[in-house]
Design an enzyme around this catalytic site. Structure first.
Site, short mmCIF file in Angstrom:
data_model
loop_
_atom_site.label_atom_id
_atom_site.label_comp_id
_atom_site.label_asym_id
_atom_site.label_seq_id
_atom_site.Cartn_x
_atom_site.Cartn_y
_atom_site.Cartn_z
CG ASN A 49 -0.03 -6.22 6.74
OD1 ASN A 49 -0.85 -5.49 6.46
ND2 ASN A 49 0.55 -5.97 7.90
CB CYS B 292 -4.85 -1.09 5.37
SG CYS B 292 -5.80 -0.04 6.49
CG HIS C 274 -3.39 -2.67 9.49
ND1 HIS C 274 -3.64 -1.89 8.34
CD2 HIS C 274 -2.79 -3.94 8.92
CE1 HIS C 274 -2.86 -2.44 7.69
NE2 HIS C 274 -2.36 -3.46 7.80
CD GLU D 68 -3.27 -2.98 -9.18
OE1 GLU D 68 -2.14 -2.35 -9.14
OE2 GLU D 68 -4.22 -2.78 -8.12
CD GLN E 288 -1.15 0.14 3.63
OE1 GLN E 288 -1.73 -1.07 3.87
NE2 GLN E 288 -1.74 1.00 4.37
#
Length: 332
Positions: A299, A136, A275, A197, A130
């Protein structure tokens, strides 16, 4: 927004001279992570880095003595103070629980497998980064949607966080300043789709206008479920039966920032989540002295953090770090 240099100096207190013994290590770290600083900032950044390194080394000495179940390591965020880290990277805003949503509750009749890992079944895209943007929430949301698309089509498509950052402001998301996974799903639902994306690449900024292309939608959702708040049993059943589930945790501690390996368990974790992450499974460690259950969380701090971008978080420990406080997932 980075902390101004004057404030950083105040946070550090009186500056100390750099440790000459760490010169080679510092230069190597800068080279590895392509770090460059204005002349007036380098000494301050190095002091932050040295303080972080000493804390990491102290923790790992304690881990070697059996005081902890996880290790820390210096990473690409080593020049940030805890305050900066939390300001730049922890961008989840806890949602109010009066939003209209379906609630997924634990069922006594449902038997779940002892271990689940959706990565092994092809549901999970590679770990992303990120950057210095509190997005996040968008990465957590795309992760759950990517799993949903794979479940429906058998195709793993990398979805666009930038699409969510640029286009979901009306729902209360604030780009790099934070947002909500449920509202990201709501945007996809209301919008009738989300781009990939590839078509809508990540910029790590929130200054662009919405460029969604309806003819190129790569994902959609028809409803949003929220997991019964605080229930690890319900979260386990959701992860076992649905696929990857969006979760939020308290990631504000130094130990979380520099986590490297092992099963994370820390008294510095609170129930105040900040988060967004993605629960991709759960399991149980069979190592001597570490016979414990854990969540597998993806993550968005790159593969250089944690276990190739993942953390194993202690499971069944009174909802450690608030992992079950804001769990949700989209369905078709």
């Amino acid at each position: 927004m980075a902390v101004p240099l004057w404030l950083l100096l105040a946070l550090l207190g009186c500056a100390t001279a750099p440790d000459p013994a760490l010169e080679e290590t510092w230069e190597g770290w800068k080279s590895l992570h392509a770090k460059e600083y204005p002349a007036e900032a380098e000494a301050t950044r190095r002091e932050v880095w040295e303080q972080n390194l000493r804390r990491i080394q102290r923790h790992n000495r304690q881990e070697a003595e059996g005081q902890h179940s996880f290790r820390l390591a210096m990473n690409h965020h080593g020049d940030l103070t805890d305050e900066e880290f939390n300001q730049l990277l922890n961008g989840f805003s806890p949602a109010r629980w009066d939003e209209p949503a379906l609630t997924f509750k634990a069922s006594a009749a449902l038997k779940t497998p002892a271990e689940v890992d959706w990565r092994a079944k092809g549901y999970v895209t590679p770990v992303k980064n990120q950057g210095h943007c509190g997005s996040c929430w968008a990465f957590s949301a795309t992760g759950a949607l990517e799993g949903l698309v794979f479940n429906q089509t058998g195709k793993l498509v990398v979805l666009s966080e930038q699409n969510l950052i640029d286009c979901s402001w009306k729902l209360g998301n604030k780009g790099c300043q934070g947002g909500y996974m449920t509202r990201a799903f709501q945007y996809v639902h209301d919008n009738g789709g989300l781009n990939s994306e590839l078509l809508y690449p990540y910029l790590g900024t929130d200054t662009s206008s919405c460029k969604y292309s309806p003819q190129d939608k790569a994902a959609n959702c028809s409803a949003i479920w929220q997991v019964a708040q605080g229930s690890e049993a319900a979260l386990e059943q959701a992860v076992a039966t649905v696929g990857p589930v969006s979760v939020a945790v308290d990631a504000s501690s130094f130990h979380f920032h520099f986590y490297k390996s092992g099963i994370f368990s820390s008294r510095f974790c609170s129930q105040e989540v900040n988060h967004g992450m993605l629960a991709v499974g759960y399991g149980r460690s069979q190592q001597p002295g570490h016979n414990a259950s854990f969540w597998i969380l993806k993550n968005s701090w790159s593969e250089r953090w944690g276990e190739q971008g993942y953390i194993r978080l202690l499971k069944g420990a009174d909802n450690l770090c608030g992992v079950a406080n804001q769990a949700s997932f989209p369905v078709l």
